[in-house]
Design a protein around this motif. Structure first.
Motif, PDB file in Angstrom:
ATOM      1  N   CYS A 104       0.824  -1.227   0.000  1.00 47.81           N
ATOM      2  CA  CYS A 104       0.000   0.000   0.000  1.00 47.81           C
ATOM      3  C   CYS A 104       0.849   1.264   0.000  1.00 47.81           C
ATOM      4  CB  CYS A 104      -0.945  -0.005   1.197  1.00 47.81           C
ATOM      5  SG  CYS A 104      -0.102  -0.079   2.793  1.00 47.81           S
ATOM      6  N   ILE A 125      -1.459  -3.792   3.297  1.00 46.98           N
ATOM      7  CA  ILE A 125      -0.280  -4.460   3.868  1.00 46.98           C
ATOM      8  C   ILE A 125       0.968  -3.989   3.128  1.00 46.98           C
ATOM      9  CG2 ILE A 125      -1.558  -6.506   4.630  1.00 46.98           C
ATOM     10  CD1 ILE A 125      -0.341  -8.066   2.303  1.00 46.98           C
ATOM     11  N   LEU A 157       3.732 -13.171   1.334  1.00 50.75           N
ATOM     12  CA  LEU A 157       2.428 -13.009   0.677  1.00 50.75           C
ATOM     13  C   LEU A 157       1.597 -14.287   0.777  1.00 50.75           C
ATOM     14  CD1 LEU A 157       3.403 -10.783  -2.398  1.00 50.75           C
ATOM     15  CD2 LEU A 157       2.191 -10.119  -0.309  1.00 50.75           C
ATOM     16  N   VAL A 175       4.090  -3.315  -7.433  1.00 49.39           N
ATOM     17  CA  VAL A 175       4.693  -4.199  -6.424  1.00 49.39           C
ATOM     18  C   VAL A 175       5.420  -5.349  -7.139  1.00 49.39           C
ATOM     19  CG1 VAL A 175       4.246  -5.682  -4.419  1.00 49.39           C
ATOM     20  CG2 VAL A 175       2.888  -3.601  -4.767  1.00 49.39           C
ATOM     21  N   HIS A 178       8.685  -4.904  -8.665  1.00 48.93           N
ATOM     22  CA  HIS A 178       9.861  -4.951  -7.786  1.00 48.93           C
ATOM     23  C   HIS A 178      10.009  -6.341  -7.165  1.00 48.93           C
ATOM     24  CE1 HIS A 178      10.007  -0.658  -8.259  1.00 48.93           C
ATOM     25  NE2 HIS A 178       8.767  -0.553  -7.826  1.00 48.93           N
TER      26      HIS A 178
HETATM   27  C1  SAM Z   1       6.535   1.431  -5.788  1.00 52.77           C
HETATM   28  S1  SAM Z   1       5.775   1.299  -4.220  1.00 52.77           S
HETATM   29  C2  SAM Z   1       4.046   1.441  -4.651  1.00 52.77           C
HETATM   30  C3  SAM Z   1       3.174   1.727  -3.454  1.00 52.77           C
HETATM   31  C4  SAM Z   1       1.674   1.842  -3.763  1.00 52.77           C
HETATM   32  N1  SAM Z   1       1.133   0.610  -4.296  1.00 52.77           N
HETATM   33  C5  SAM Z   1       1.446   2.993  -4.713  1.00 52.77           C
HETATM   34  O1  SAM Z   1       1.028   2.769  -5.854  1.00 52.77           O
HETATM   35  O2  SAM Z   1       1.743   4.101  -4.310  1.00 52.77           O
HETATM   36  C6  SAM Z   1       5.903  -0.442  -3.848  1.00 52.77           C
HETATM   37  C7  SAM Z   1       5.437  -0.785  -2.450  1.00 52.77           C
HETATM   38  O3  SAM Z   1       5.298  -2.191  -2.338  1.00 52.77           O
HETATM   39  C8  SAM Z   1       5.917  -2.618  -1.145  1.00 52.77           C
HETATM   40  N2  SAM Z   1       6.303  -4.010  -1.396  1.00 52.77           N
HETATM   41  C9  SAM Z   1       7.299  -4.464  -2.189  1.00 52.77           C
HETATM   42  N3  SAM Z   1       7.320  -5.802  -2.189  1.00 52.77           N
HETATM   43  C10 SAM Z   1       6.282  -6.202  -1.394  1.00 52.77           C
HETATM   44  C11 SAM Z   1       5.779  -7.475  -1.000  1.00 52.77           C
HETATM   45  N4  SAM Z   1       6.328  -8.602  -1.431  1.00 52.77           N
HETATM   46  N5  SAM Z   1       4.711  -7.515  -0.179  1.00 52.77           N
HETATM   47  C12 SAM Z   1       4.126  -6.363   0.267  1.00 52.77           C
HETATM   48  N6  SAM Z   1       4.588  -5.125  -0.062  1.00 52.77           N
HETATM   49  C13 SAM Z   1       5.649  -5.061  -0.886  1.00 52.77           C
HETATM   50  C14 SAM Z   1       7.049  -1.649  -0.912  1.00 52.77           C
HETATM   51  O4  SAM Z   1       7.469  -1.622   0.427  1.00 52.77           O
HETATM   52  C15 SAM Z   1       6.414  -0.356  -1.381  1.00 52.77           C
HETATM   53  O5  SAM Z   1       5.717   0.296  -0.351  1.00 52.77           O
END
Ligand code: SAM
Length: 268
Positions: A104, A125, A157, A175, A178
């Motif tokens: 989020c 989450i 997850l 997400v 990455h």
């Molecule tokens: C590029 S940001 C995008 C945040 C949000 N979805 C937005 O559009 O603004 C990616 C987010 O996903 C989280 N993240 C990365 N891998 C994740 C995972 N496996 N499970 C949950 N969160 C994750 C990161 O910590 C980060 O807050």
């Protein structure tokens, strides 16, 4: 033509040299990330979640907006959040729905989902405690405390702490762009259990039509078919959302639904 287009192979030397020559101002930032990657990999080589959590700690220290998007301006942050929100509302997101947002962040879109949904119907989450603190700041700034959203730290997850068949919409924006394959596969293996009958799971990803690759263990590029096949292995139907391709965003979007057999099991 759509705004989204498959990415070039950013990991190739030829691309990197071309890019450096045409964007010399971005070389120092890339060099800084490369050094950080090398240092973090020494410690977290075998644990992507711990690795990416450390990346988020480092990025969030420079600014929460920058940590969730390439362009750190507040306007761009708000624009990308609005894009996500408008799309889901056009696809039927209604106040009574229950929504899980994976990753989020600092509620770039979450603040709009929270405002739209009934009290207690938003569940966010994230793996990063730093960005969840920034999410609380967004809640306060937007005066959304009365909506009582859940903002929960996660380490994987598997969704083991969430109930069967609960969420009408599961959403993960930027997400899987990455995430290495095993993280996506873990999500596919478990998301069907928590989807309500008729529910769907939307996620964005960086799409390539060439070789799948990653850059600095931060950005991952997949072919659509790879993700569709992976979803099918876990009883999920996946399709590329063509109407998203027309929007001004560089990632693509896939919608996943439970195949009828699984929907019956979960709904039973
Ligand atoms: C590029 S940001 C995008 C945040 C949000 N979805 C937005 O559009 O603004 C990616 C987010 O996903 C989280 N993240 C990365 N891998 C994740 C995972 N496996 N499970 C949950 N969160 C994750 C990161 O910590 C980060 O807050």
């Amino acid at each position: 033509m759509g705004a989204t287009h498959p990415a070039r192979n950013r990991s190739s030397l030829a691309h990197q040299v071309r890019y450096a020559l045409s964007h010399p101002g971005r070389v120092p930032a890339h060099a800084r990330r490369a050094v950080r990657d090398a240092l973090l990999r020494l410690r977290y080589r075998h644990d992507h979640i711990a690795y990416y959590r450390a990346v988020m700690a480092s990025d969030t220290a420079r600014g929460a907006e920058a940590a969730v998007g390439h362009n750190p301006s507040r306007e761009q942050w708000a624009r990308i959040g609005r894009l996500q929100f408008d799309y889901l509302v056009e696809h039927g997101l209604a106040p009574h729905h229950r929504m899980l947002e994976i990753g989020c962040g600092n509620l770039r879109a979450g603040r709009l989902f929270i405002g739209h949904l009934d009290t207690g119907h938003y569940y966010g989450i994230d793996i990063s405690p730093h960005i969840l603190l920034a999410a609380q700041e967004t809640l306060v700034r937007e005066g959304l405390q009365h909506k009582l959203p859940y903002l929960v730290l996660a380490d994987d997850l598997t969704f083991s702490f969430l109930p069967d068949g609960h969420f009408d919409v599961v959403h993960a924006h930027s997400v899987f762009s990455h995430s290495p394959r095993h993280v996506i596969e873990e999500c596919f293996a478990h998301v069907g259990r928590i989807l309500a009958p008729g529910g769907f799971f939307d996620f964005t990803f960086d799409r390539t039509e060439g070789e799948e690759h990653q850059v600095l263990h931060e950005d991952f590029y997949y072919r659509t078919q790879t993700l569709v096949d992976l979803a099918a292995r876990h009883g999920l139907a996946a399709r590329l959302m063509d109407d998203w391709e027309r929007l001004p965003h560089r990632q693509s979007k896939i919608r996943v639904t439970a195949l009828p057999e699984r929907a019956r099991t979960v709904g039973a």
